[in-house]
Design a protein around this motif. Structure first.
Motif, PDB file in Angstrom:
ATOM      1  N   MET A 274      21.920  -7.902  59.748  1.00 39.49           N
ATOM      2  CA  MET A 274      20.713  -7.868  58.919  1.00 39.49           C
ATOM      3  C   MET A 274      20.472  -6.429  58.485  1.00 39.49           C
ATOM      4  N   ASP A 275      20.463  -6.144  57.179  1.00 44.15           N
ATOM      5  CA  ASP A 275      20.402  -4.750  56.755  1.00 44.15           C
ATOM      6  C   ASP A 275      18.981  -4.227  56.491  1.00 44.15           C
ATOM      7  N   THR A 276      17.983  -5.119  56.440  1.00 43.18           N
ATOM      8  CA  THR A 276      16.617  -4.631  56.218  1.00 43.18           C
ATOM      9  C   THR A 276      16.143  -3.896  57.471  1.00 43.18           C
ATOM     10  N   LYS A 277      15.414  -2.814  57.261  1.00 44.47           N
ATOM     11  CA  LYS A 277      14.958  -2.050  58.419  1.00 44.47           C
ATOM     12  C   LYS A 277      13.653  -2.657  58.957  1.00 44.47           C
ATOM     13  N   PRO A 278      13.582  -2.937  60.268  1.00 45.00           N
ATOM     14  CA  PRO A 278      12.338  -3.493  60.783  1.00 45.00           C
ATOM     15  C   PRO A 278      11.185  -2.510  60.629  1.00 45.00           C
ATOM     16  N   ASN A 279       9.988  -3.049  60.391  1.00 44.82           N
ATOM     17  CA  ASN A 279       8.864  -2.131  60.169  1.00 44.82           C
ATOM     18  C   ASN A 279       7.984  -2.028  61.401  1.00 44.82           C
ATOM     19  N   VAL A 280       8.576  -2.229  62.571  1.00 44.76           N
ATOM     20  CA  VAL A 280       7.818  -2.097  63.803  1.00 44.76           C
ATOM     21  C   VAL A 280       8.728  -1.477  64.859  1.00 44.76           C
TER      22      VAL A 280
ATOM     23  N   LEU B 165      15.959 -19.062  64.906  1.00 45.08           N
ATOM     24  CA  LEU B 165      14.943 -18.309  64.150  1.00 45.08           C
ATOM     25  C   LEU B 165      15.210 -18.426  62.649  1.00 45.08           C
ATOM     26  N   ILE B 166      16.479 -18.262  62.272  1.00 47.96           N
ATOM     27  CA  ILE B 166      16.837 -18.357  60.845  1.00 47.96           C
ATOM     28  C   ILE B 166      16.464 -19.739  60.306  1.00 47.96           C
ATOM     29  N   PHE B 167      16.811 -20.780  61.084  1.00 47.31           N
ATOM     30  CA  PHE B 167      16.531 -22.150  60.642  1.00 47.31           C
ATOM     31  C   PHE B 167      15.020 -22.363  60.451  1.00 47.31           C
ATOM     32  N   CYS B 168      14.234 -21.884  61.405  1.00 47.53           N
ATOM     33  CA  CYS B 168      12.772 -22.073  61.298  1.00 47.53           C
ATOM     34  C   CYS B 168      12.222 -21.344  60.069  1.00 47.53           C
ATOM     35  N   MET B 169      12.713 -20.136  59.839  1.00 47.69           N
ATOM     36  CA  MET B 169      12.209 -19.369  58.687  1.00 47.69           C
ATOM     37  C   MET B 169      12.664 -20.014  57.373  1.00 47.69           C
ATOM     38  N   ASP B 170      13.900 -20.521  57.350  1.00 50.83           N
ATOM     39  CA  ASP B 170      14.382 -21.184  56.128  1.00 50.83           C
ATOM     40  C   ASP B 170      13.573 -22.440  55.814  1.00 50.83           C
ATOM     41  N   ASN B 171      12.954 -23.008  56.844  1.00 52.65           N
ATOM     42  CA  ASN B 171      12.206 -24.257  56.642  1.00 52.65           C
ATOM     43  C   ASN B 171      10.722 -24.080  56.971  1.00 52.65           C
ATOM     44  N   LYS B 172      10.232 -22.896  56.649  1.00 54.31           N
ATOM     45  CA  LYS B 172       8.858 -22.535  57.054  1.00 54.31           C
ATOM     46  C   LYS B 172       7.796 -23.380  56.369  1.00 54.31           C
ATOM     47  N   GLN B 173       8.187 -24.081  55.298  1.00 59.33           N
ATOM     48  CA  GLN B 173       7.195 -24.935  54.634  1.00 59.33           C
ATOM     49  C   GLN B 173       6.780 -26.086  55.562  1.00 59.33           C
TER      50      GLN B 173
ATOM     51  N   SER C 256       9.720 -14.603  73.744  1.00 57.33           N
ATOM     52  CA  SER C 256      10.852 -13.792  74.229  1.00 57.33           C
ATOM     53  C   SER C 256      10.426 -12.366  74.554  1.00 57.33           C
ATOM     54  N   HIS C 257      11.115 -11.804  75.539  1.00 58.79           N
ATOM     55  CA  HIS C 257      10.923 -10.386  75.880  1.00 58.79           C
ATOM     56  C   HIS C 257      12.079  -9.555  75.346  1.00 58.79           C
ATOM     57  N   ASN C 258      12.909 -10.174  74.550  1.00 54.69           N
ATOM     58  CA  ASN C 258      14.085  -9.480  74.037  1.00 54.69           C
ATOM     59  C   ASN C 258      13.694  -8.691  72.772  1.00 54.69           C
ATOM     60  N   ASP C 259      13.901  -7.376  72.816  1.00 55.35           N
ATOM     61  CA  ASP C 259      13.506  -6.532  71.680  1.00 55.35           C
ATOM     62  C   ASP C 259      14.129  -7.042  70.383  1.00 55.35           C
ATOM     63  N   TYR C 260      15.463  -7.290  70.462  1.00 58.12           N
ATOM     64  CA  TYR C 260      16.170  -7.636  69.228  1.00 58.12           C
ATOM     65  C   TYR C 260      15.618  -8.937  68.615  1.00 58.12           C
ATOM     66  N   SER C 261      15.379  -9.945  69.455  1.00 57.75           N
ATOM     67  CA  SER C 261      14.891 -11.227  68.917  1.00 57.75           C
ATOM     68  C   SER C 261      13.575 -11.028  68.169  1.00 57.75           C
ATOM     69  N   ASN C 262      12.709 -10.208  68.757  1.00 60.83           N
ATOM     70  CA  ASN C 262      11.408  -9.975  68.110  1.00 60.83           C
ATOM     71  C   ASN C 262      11.545  -9.164  66.819  1.00 60.83           C
ATOM     72  N   TYR C 263      12.406  -8.120  66.866  1.00 59.51           N
ATOM     73  CA  TYR C 263      12.693  -7.362  65.635  1.00 59.51           C
ATOM     74  C   TYR C 263      13.239  -8.302  64.555  1.00 59.51           C
ATOM     75  N   PHE C 264      14.211  -9.101  65.015  1.00 64.47           N
ATOM     76  CA  PHE C 264      14.934  -9.947  64.072  1.00 64.47           C
ATOM     77  C   PHE C 264      13.966 -10.874  63.328  1.00 64.47           C
ATOM     78  N   LEU C 265      12.996 -11.402  64.069  1.00 69.10           N
ATOM     79  CA  LEU C 265      12.029 -12.288  63.410  1.00 69.10           C
ATOM     80  C   LEU C 265      11.173 -11.512  62.404  1.00 69.10           C
ATOM     81  N   THR C 266      10.809 -10.267  62.747  1.00 68.17           N
ATOM     82  CA  THR C 266      10.018  -9.488  61.768  1.00 68.17           C
ATOM     83  C   THR C 266      10.845  -9.240  60.504  1.00 68.17           C
TER      84      THR C 266
ATOM     85  N   GLU D 134      10.150 -10.477  56.641  1.00 65.01           N
ATOM     86  CA  GLU D 134      10.159  -9.570  55.489  1.00 65.01           C
ATOM     87  C   GLU D 134      11.089 -10.116  54.403  1.00 65.01           C
ATOM     88  N   LYS D 135      12.245 -10.585  54.853  1.00 62.16           N
ATOM     89  CA  LYS D 135      13.227 -11.132  53.907  1.00 62.16           C
ATOM     90  C   LYS D 135      12.645 -12.321  53.132  1.00 62.16           C
ATOM     91  N   HIS D 136      11.799 -13.088  53.812  1.00 59.09           N
ATOM     92  CA  HIS D 136      11.177 -14.261  53.170  1.00 59.09           C
ATOM     93  C   HIS D 136       9.871 -13.895  52.462  1.00 59.09           C
TER      94      HIS D 136
END
Ligand SMILES: Cc1cc2nc3c(=O)[nH]c(=O)nc-3n(C[C@H](O)[C@H](O)[C@H](O)COP(=O)(O)OP(=O)(O)OC[C@H]3O[C@@H](n4cnc5c(N)ncnc54)[C@H](O)[C@@H]3O)c2cc1C
Length: 396
Positions: free
Chosen positions: A1-7, A282-290, A298-308, A312-314
């Motif tokens: 994922m190339d977008t920079k997380p904003n948190v 996470l990708i599936f949920c965001m793709d179907n957010k409607q 999760s306590h995993n840093d990456y998972s939380n970043y990834f969702l942010t 942003e991508k959406h």
């Protein structure tokens, strides 16, 4: 994922700003103990023995691990913590953590208590969800028998009808008061009836929005497909899906049982595969957010970043109400408070109940936080960093 997380999750001043110096010292002590596997094993062994011998250890437990990981002994006494967290935009999910109930009266009592948490949530601006475990409302033996598809006798059938009634009363109340309810996921050998009950409630109560959330344990090889199937059913029958995503808490137990009984383990063979499934979910949920509302537990840093980053991508706003982040109280404050500061919806599971009754929960936290099993060294590092920062700041 190339977008920079904003948190960023590195700022300990933000992470621990709700904690006094005394609370920081206590956290330092607790995580120093659990960080040493043999000291932790010795301490938890002593506590188990002391409880068995009915020695008066409740006071010391209350002042240490209980205070750190729990909100209080009753709904009323959690207010101090929910207000404290709420002040910084971190919400609470009251988790009635009394375990080991085995009687029908006990299950009815647990149902009433969970309903009280929903009523409390309704009148508090700091409690956006409610939560329960089906094993708080049903005997594990009964759930296991239902899953085995062996015929139930009359008494068992009556007991299972009561389980459905309890789950329905809780979800019905959540719907009536418009407080979403999370159904926790448990061991794979009782999860089928839990899923079946969850989907029945989702079909019934999620017609206008996601009120009932089922939990997907992404360490299970079947979970990603289950999530997709649930979404397709929701689309077909025109209701909303609430999905809480977690990795899963019972890995050792699952593998041990599979080996002992000689069936294929339902858990991915390695952490990378679990992580990949979590990302995909996470990708599936965001793709179907409607149609899907998601909670990332999760306590995993990456998972939380990834969702942010996905948000942003959406082009979703940080405060989009379809996305929630959640951590357990007493852990990963760096994630919770940083996300809240950036405007995301964040909540802490806040366990409560009488000290003796929440001991199984507390012992699990101690065990999962040892440096072998978990992330205590990271927690400890951040706690010590913050203590040092405050000292330097005060001596200026
Ligand atoms: C708000 C919240 C709600 C939760 N609700 C539930 C629930 O309903 N049901 C439930 O079961 N758990 C629940 N959990 C616990 C959760 O499943 C994890 O045990 C815990 O959060 C650790 O995973 P992680 O994503 O935080 O961190 P990480 O440290 O990145 O992941 C650790 C997890 O990865 C998996 N893992 C580790 N090693 C391996 C390996 N070798 N092979 C395969 N997988 C591996 C395991 O699931 C392990 O727990 C919840 C957690 C939170 C924060």
């Amino acid at each position: 994922m190339d977008t920079k997380p904003n948190v960023s999750f590195e700022d300990t001043e933000v992470a621990f700003r709700y904690k006094s110096n005394a609370a920081m010292s206590k956290a330092n002590f607790i995580f120093s103990v659990v960080n040493h596997p043999w000291i932790s094993a010795f301490a938890t062994g002593c506590v188990r023995l002391a409880l068995k011998l009915r020695l008066p250890v409740e006071g010391i437990i209350r002042r240490t691990v209980f205070d750190h990981f729990c909100g209080g002994e009753s709904i009323e006494t959690t207010a101090k913590v929910t207000n404290q967290l709420g002040h910084f935009g971190v919400k609470s999910i009251l988790d009635y953590s009394v375990e080991g109930e085995k009687t029908e009266e006990g299950f009815d009592g647990a149902m009433e208590e969970i309903i009280r948490t929903i009523e409390k949530a309704r009148t508090s601006g700091n409690i956006p969800f409610s939560v329960f475990k089906v094993t708080g409302l049903a005997s594990t033996d009964l759930l296991e028998k239902v899953q085995s598809k062996k015929p139930l006798d009359g008494i068992e059938q009556t007991a299972f009808n009561k389980v459905r009634f309890r789950v329905d009363r809780i979800c019905g109340k959540a719907h009536e008061l418009n407080i979403p309810v999370l159904i926790d996921a448990e061991e794979s050998w009782i999860q089928d009836p839990i899923d079946a009950l969850a989907y029945e409630m989702i079909g019934k109560y999620n017609k206008e929005r996601a009120i009932v959330f089922n939990t997907y344990q992404l360490y299970r090889t079947a979970s990603l497909k289950n999530l997709k199937d649930a979404f397709h059913n929701a689309s077909m029958h025109n209701y909303f899906l609430g999905a809480k995503l977690v990795r899963g808490a019972y890995m050792e137990k699952e593998r041990h049982r599979a080996e002992e009984l000689g069936y294929e383990s339902p858990i991915y063979p390695d952490k990378d595969s679990t992580d990949e499934a979590f990302n995909q979910a996470l990708i599936f949920c965001m793709d179907n957010k409607q149609r899907i509302s998601v909670m990332c537990g999760s306590h995993n840093d990456y998972s939380n970043y990834f969702l942010t980053v996905l948000m942003e991508k959406h082009s979703m706003k940080n405060e989009d109400s379809r996305v929630w982040f959640a951590q357990l109280y007493g852990m990963s404050d760096n994630i919770s408070f940083s996300l809240a500061k950036a405007g995301y919806h964040v909540a802490k599971y806040l366990p409560y109940g009488p000290v003796r009754s929440v001991m199984p929960y507390l012992l699990r936290r101690a065990e999962e936080n040892t440096s072998v099993a978990g992330q205590s060294s990271r927690e400890l590092m951040m706690i010590r960093q913050e203590i040092k920062r405050r000292k330097n700041h005060n001596s200026r």
